[in-house]
Design an enzyme around this catalytic site. Structure first.
Site, PDB file in Angstrom:
ATOM      1  N   CYS A 168       0.835  -1.202   0.000  1.00  0.00           N
ATOM      2  CA  CYS A 168       0.000   0.000   0.000  1.00  0.00           C
ATOM      3  C   CYS A 168       0.872   1.255   0.000  1.00  0.00           C
ATOM      4  O   CYS A 168       2.041   1.211   0.371  1.00  0.00           O
ATOM      5  CB  CYS A 168      -0.883   0.025   1.244  1.00  0.00           C
ATOM      6  N   ARG A 170       4.704   0.372  -6.686  1.00  0.00           N
ATOM      7  CA  ARG A 170       4.676  -0.542  -5.528  1.00  0.00           C
ATOM      8  C   ARG A 170       3.669  -1.662  -5.706  1.00  0.00           C
ATOM      9  O   ARG A 170       3.684  -2.649  -4.972  1.00  0.00           O
ATOM     10  CB  ARG A 170       4.349   0.244  -4.247  1.00  0.00           C
ATOM     11  N   ASN A 205      -1.355   1.642   5.996  1.00  0.00           N
ATOM     12  CA  ASN A 205      -0.492   0.646   5.352  1.00  0.00           C
ATOM     13  C   ASN A 205      -0.018  -0.285   6.462  1.00  0.00           C
ATOM     14  O   ASN A 205       0.428   0.171   7.501  1.00  0.00           O
ATOM     15  CB  ASN A 205       0.704   1.339   4.691  1.00  0.00           C
ATOM     16  N   GLY A 206      -0.131  -1.595   6.259  1.00  0.00           N
ATOM     17  CA  GLY A 206       0.308  -2.553   7.280  1.00  0.00           C
ATOM     18  C   GLY A 206      -0.849  -3.455   7.673  1.00  0.00           C
ATOM     19  O   GLY A 206      -1.804  -3.612   6.930  1.00  0.00           O
ATOM     20  N   HIS A 260      16.475 -37.657  -7.536  1.00  0.00           N
ATOM     21  CA  HIS A 260      16.019 -37.965  -6.171  1.00  0.00           C
ATOM     22  C   HIS A 260      14.548 -37.632  -5.977  1.00  0.00           C
ATOM     23  O   HIS A 260      14.104 -37.341  -4.863  1.00  0.00           O
ATOM     24  CB  HIS A 260      16.873 -37.189  -5.154  1.00  0.00           C
ATOM     25  N   GLU A 273       6.229 -15.751 -11.680  1.00  0.00           N
ATOM     26  CA  GLU A 273       5.638 -14.493 -11.205  1.00  0.00           C
ATOM     27  C   GLU A 273       5.198 -13.610 -12.374  1.00  0.00           C
ATOM     28  O   GLU A 273       4.335 -12.755 -12.213  1.00  0.00           O
ATOM     29  CB  GLU A 273       6.599 -13.733 -10.307  1.00  0.00           C
ATOM     30  N   GLU A 285      15.944 -18.739  -9.381  1.00  0.00           N
ATOM     31  CA  GLU A 285      15.538 -17.364  -9.728  1.00  0.00           C
ATOM     32  C   GLU A 285      14.830 -17.350 -11.079  1.00  0.00           C
ATOM     33  O   GLU A 285      13.812 -16.679 -11.262  1.00  0.00           O
ATOM     34  CB  GLU A 285      16.761 -16.458  -9.740  1.00  0.00           C
ATOM     35  N   TRP A 304      -3.006  -2.511  -1.615  1.00  0.00           N
ATOM     36  CA  TRP A 304      -2.669  -3.869  -2.069  1.00  0.00           C
ATOM     37  C   TRP A 304      -3.358  -4.776  -1.071  1.00  0.00           C
ATOM     38  O   TRP A 304      -2.979  -4.792   0.109  1.00  0.00           O
ATOM     39  CB  TRP A 304      -1.158  -4.057  -2.079  1.00  0.00           C
ATOM     40  N   LYS A 354      11.068 -15.985 -11.823  1.00  0.00           N
ATOM     41  CA  LYS A 354      10.758 -15.017 -12.896  1.00  0.00           C
ATOM     42  C   LYS A 354       9.608 -15.534 -13.751  1.00  0.00           C
ATOM     43  O   LYS A 354       8.641 -14.835 -14.029  1.00  0.00           O
ATOM     44  CB  LYS A 354      12.006 -14.784 -13.766  1.00  0.00           C
ATOM     45  N   LYS A 388       5.683  -4.493  -5.517  1.00  0.00           N
ATOM     46  CA  LYS A 388       7.123  -4.280  -5.723  1.00  0.00           C
ATOM     47  C   LYS A 388       7.874  -4.391  -4.409  1.00  0.00           C
ATOM     48  O   LYS A 388       9.016  -4.794  -4.374  1.00  0.00           O
ATOM     49  CB  LYS A 388       7.380  -2.904  -6.337  1.00  0.00           C
TER      50      LYS A 388
END
Ligand code: AGP
Length: 606
Positions: A2, A27, A99-100, A502, A486, A479, A74, A483, A601
């Site tokens: 947020c 964000r 925010n939070g 395995h 997401e 990574e 968000w 990518k 973000k």
């Protein structure tokens, strides 16, 4: 994450707040809203979706007044609806943005419902509006109302409130979620991130945990957690960043993939002393104190840390552990033998990483921050900052910040290796020369978008994909998987190539894509035999390797090459095709490349 904005000045507050909200779009959010006060009346406008939806609403029904607050949400508690969008209002008298997470909101909400309060949203934040309304109804002043509200709530928050009873001021508070006050002669503003108000003023006060303030035009009364007047330092933040634009590219991510040569060049410069030695910006005595490191990070930054561990142990002989920040402080780690916590964060605001830093500080570890946002919380609160000079990274999926983080980690490994006498000057110079060749190699790798388009087309039709690698290319495989998933929402997992047999190989069947990073080293032979095992079971093998090795896997469906490089540089150079693969797959699928669904973000909740 947020974003919060507040303004008290002479201009129409809604215009100022809307412009600042646009500077927080990077964000990630899913709704937005603004509230203003004018002639003792409260005016609110909220909209689901992008800020342009709110802007269109305001064009039809403008909000009057020169005092206002705004928010990009968000979703954490409650779905993406207008009723759940901020600002939340109570009794037609108070509007708040938050925010939070208010951890004890359910108990508060139950108490208020018993007292007759009717809630309109499913959010935790709405309780704040009713608590302020309750305080003002009891005749509290803004300062006392803040104290009363803050004495009841628990959790991480940055909040701002306006009230009809006090039409000339904002009430703000923070705990664990960043909030800054911007000051100039004719205005006062607040923002979750100073970048959102740097075009208004560069004189900024960063509130500390527990701080609360009453803000009026030209002044801010700040009180600390003990409700005592607090004098907070006014700092001048870096130059007013313009609204970052796409520079002619389709997406910020595409632009940022192309900016990596510069990002790495700039970061190498920051890691190099005037005499041209790789010092990572350290004085020798600080390097000597580093004897045992724990790396704490999240997401892409975590994978950068895993690669950094290989380098620091191999080059400097210093033991390194790498931990997921959100797990670290809750597992009662044994910290006695550690000297240093290395926090890696692009935003410098990830709450998981911030909390892990606090835990490490309390345990007596020296904190080093590898951070991309100069004035961020982790940058300000680390004992020593190792800056990535990637510039603003707007795309939610991290690209240039990742390779810049790797550049800092490799520089740190070299600086530590030299300080501990494990690298001769000639060896250090040779590594420095390799690093200096990186921008060129990266630039060539970035120019190979077209080679990767057929692979993206292939992956866009897949339900899942597996990425393999050995050594430093194992964390890179993880990574690369992050990518792809997401950005394109295709399920993907990264494995150590030796791990497939395995268990994961049970997932291999006809047509499953297996993307493997084959490094220029002795391990490549073992990796290729792992690939044969997958291919024998129907996998479509895709190889990423260097130009000289382009024919090394004659059974591959696709081979993508990068310019020849050493094993040490391979994860940096091979990160490029991994990013391009994910970008092109997402573009082909039509997902929101710069702001993928459900993502932010910077994640400022636990
Ligand atoms: C990276 O592509 C993701 N957006 C995400 O995993 C990110 O790396 C993570 O949230 C950590 O963010 P930070 O580096 O800003 O702390």
């Amino acid at each position: 994450m947020c974003g919060i904005i507040g303004y008290v000045g002479a201009e129409p507050a809604a215009d100022v707040v809307l412009d600042s909200l646009r500077r927080l779009e990077y964000r990630g959010y899913d709704s937005s809203g603004i509230a203003t006060i004018d002639n003792g009346n409260l005016h609110v406008s909220r909209a689901v979706g992008k800020i342009k939806m709110l802007s269109a609403q305001l064009a039809v029904s403008p909000l009057p007044g020169t005092v206002g607050i705004g928010h990009t949400r968000w979703a954490t508690h409650g779905g993406v609806t207008e009723l759940n969008a901020h600002p939340h209002v109570a009794g037609g008298h108070v509007a708040i943005v938050h925010n939070g997470i208010i951890e004890n909101y359910a108990d508060i909400k139950a108490r208020l419902i018993v007292a007759g309060v009717v809630f309109l949203s499913d959010t935790d934040s709405e309780v704040l509006a009713h608590l302020f309304h309750e305080a003002f109804t009891a005749g509290k002043t803004p300062v006392d109302a803040l104290d009363q509200v803050l004495s009841e709530i628990k959790g991480a928050f940055a909040l701002a409130a306006i009230a009809k009873q006090y039409p000339d001021c904002l009430m703000v508070a923070r705990n664990a979620s960043p909030l800054a006050i911007g000051l100039s002669d004719d205005l006062v503003c607040i923002a979750s991130d100073a970048v959102a108000m740097a075009h208004l003023t560069r004189r900024v006060i960063y509130l500390k945990d527990g701080d609360r303030a009453v803000i009026r035009k030209g002044e801010a009364e700040i009180y600390d957690i003990d409700q005592q007047p607090a004098n907070r330092e006014i700092v001048t933040v870096s130059a007013a960043p313009m609204l970052v634009d796409k520079g002619g590219y389709r997406h910020f991510m595409e632009k940022e993939i192309h900016e990596q040569s510069d990002a790495i060049s700039n970061t190498i410069s920051a890691m190099t002393s005037e005499t041209g030695a790789i010092t990572a910006g350290f004085e020798t005595e600080h390097l000597a104190a580093i004897k045992h490191i724990v790396i704490l990070a999240a997401g892409t930054s975590f994978y950068a840390g895993q690669i950094g561990r290989y380098w620091i142990e191999q080059i400097a002989g210093i033991p390194v552990s790498v931990e997921v920040a959100s797990e670290y402080r809750y597992r009662s780690p044994v910290t006695a033998s550690y000297t240093t916590a290395l926090l890696i964060s692009q935003s410098g605001e990830s709450l998981d990483t911030m909390k892990a830093m606090e835990f490490a500080k309390a345990a007596g570890l020296t904190t080093l921050g590898i951070v991309n946002v100069p004035d961020s919380t982790i940058a300000r609160e680390s004992d020593i900052v190792l800056p990535t000079r990637a510039g603003p990274e707007i795309g939610v999926a991290s690209t240039k910040a990742f390779t810049a983080q790797l550049t800092v980690l490799l520089s740190l490994a070299i600086a530590l290796g030299q300080q501990r006498g494990r690298l001769s000057i000639a060896e250090a110079d040779a590594l420095h020369a390799q690093m200096m060749s990186l921008p060129g190699a990266i630039g060539q790798a970035v120019s190979r978008f077209d080679e990767i388009r057929p692979i993206a087309h292939r992956l866009s039709r897949s339900h899942s994909a597996f990425f393999l690698g050995r050594g430093t290319l194992f964390p890179l495989a993880c990574e690369a998987a992050l990518k792809l998933k997401e950005l394109s929402y295709v399920h993907a997992e990264g494995f150590a190539a030796g791990e497939m047999k395995h268990g994961p190989i049970a997932l291999i069947e006809e047509g499953v894509p297996v993307i493997c990073f084959v490094g220029p080293n002795e391990l490549s032979k073992k990796t290729i035999s792992n690939l044969r095992e997958a291919e024998a079971r129907g996998a479509d093998v895709i190889v990423v390797c260097t130009d000289s090795m382009k024919d090394i896997v004659d059974f591959a469906e696709f081979t993508v090459t990068v310019p020849d490089c050493t094993e040490l540089m391979a994860p940096l150079v091979m990160a490029i095709p991994a990013q391009i693969m994910a970008y092109l797959t997402a573009s082909e699928k039509g997902t929101d490349v710069d702001q993928p669904r459900n993502l932010a973000k910077s994640v400022t909740v636990e």
